[in-house]
Design a protein around this motif. Structure first.
Motif, mmCIF file in Angstrom:
data_model
loop_
_atom_site.group_PDB
_atom_site.id
_atom_site.type_symbol
_atom_site.label_atom_id
_atom_site.label_comp_id
_atom_site.label_asym_id
_atom_site.label_seq_id
_atom_site.Cartn_x
_atom_site.Cartn_y
_atom_site.Cartn_z
ATOM 1 N N SER A 68 -13.302 2.191 55.565
ATOM 2 C CA SER A 68 -13.113 2.549 56.973
ATOM 3 C C SER A 68 -14.429 2.677 57.724
ATOM 4 N N SER A 69 -15.551 2.430 57.048
ATOM 5 C CA SER A 69 -16.836 2.634 57.704
ATOM 6 C C SER A 69 -17.313 1.420 58.489
ATOM 7 N N GLY A 70 -16.662 0.290 58.333
ATOM 8 C CA GLY A 70 -17.122 -0.934 58.971
ATOM 9 C C GLY A 70 -18.214 -1.572 58.134
ATOM 10 N N PRO A 175 -15.782 -0.321 62.418
ATOM 11 C CA PRO A 175 -15.493 1.011 61.871
ATOM 12 C C PRO A 175 -14.038 1.384 62.184
ATOM 13 N N ASN A 176 -13.367 2.019 61.247
ATOM 14 C CA ASN A 176 -11.973 2.453 61.403
ATOM 15 C C ASN A 176 -11.042 1.291 61.745
ATOM 16 N N GLN A 177 -11.300 0.115 61.178
ATOM 17 C CA GLN A 177 -10.461 -1.064 61.415
ATOM 18 C C GLN A 177 -9.044 -0.766 60.940
ATOM 19 N N GLY A 178 -8.057 -1.044 61.775
ATOM 20 C CA GLY A 178 -6.668 -0.794 61.411
ATOM 21 C C GLY A 178 -6.225 -1.688 60.267
ATOM 22 N N PRO A 179 -5.431 -1.168 59.322
ATOM 23 C CA PRO A 179 -4.961 -1.992 58.206
ATOM 24 C C PRO A 179 -3.935 -3.019 58.688
#
Length: 193
Positions: A68-70, A175-179
């Motif tokens: 989730s950190s990118g 960062p925090n890319q949606g699944p």
């Protein structure tokens, strides 16, 4: 904030391609107390390449990505491709460069144009992601003659004139890319000279 166990899948489709994963079915058939029989079925396909054309043989696929950190995933366009994840990301499942085939004459020159802007945009349930630094590798059937930011120039090294080239690049994960599944299309242009 998304957890580290969120998985996203990223793949890009060559022009007129369908993005998907290779599927194999395994069936177990019990036939008595002492014996079991296993059978597997697989998809099979063949590509017949017309002279002076281009045919898509495989899609660009970065596999599954956890984190989730990118960061980035760099996919090499080699016959034995590798995906290298930056810190904070984990790449799983096999990565696959896009693969294209063509046919002309031995020693003929071909120019292969990268996607416009040297970028592919992938869309999905979250923010768009981009594939940048598009790279093209024609080894061993194509010998690189010249390169510039838009085009790669090769000479065909196979006696029968058939060749394969692969396309890779760098996937930029936010960062925090949606699944979820992220897909995009791109166009490869080839000029036979």
């Amino acid at each position: 904030m998304r957890s580290l166990s969120s998985i996203l899948r990223a793949c890009a489709k060559g022009r007129f391609a369908v993005c998907g994963s290779f599927a194999a079915a395994l069936a177990l058939t019990p036939t008595g107390a002492a014996a079991q029989s296993e059978s597997a079925s697989f998809d099979a396909r063949a590509a017949l390449i017309e002279p002076l054309t281009i045919t898509k043989l495989a899609d660009l696929d970065f596999g599954d990505i956890i984190g989730s950190s990118g960061g980035t995933i760099v996919l090499t366009p080699d016959a034995l491709a590798t995906c290298t994840a930056s810190a904070g990301l984990v790449q799983t499942n096999q990565c696959q460069p896009a693969v294209f085939g063509g046919s002309a004459s031995f020693n003929q020159r071909v120019r292969i144009r990268r996607p416009v802007g040297n970028t592919i945009t992938l869309t999905g349930p979250g923010d768009d992601m981009t594939v940048t630094d598009i790279t093209i590798n024609g080894s061993p059937s194509l010998r690189r003659v010249r390169s510039n930011p838009n085009w790669e120039r090769f000479r065909i090294d196979t006696l029968d004139g058939t060749f394969i080239f692969r396309v890779g690049g760098t996937l930029n994960v936010n960062p925090n890319q949606g699944p979820g599944l992220y897909t995009g299309t791109f166009e490869i242009r080839i000029d036979y000279q």
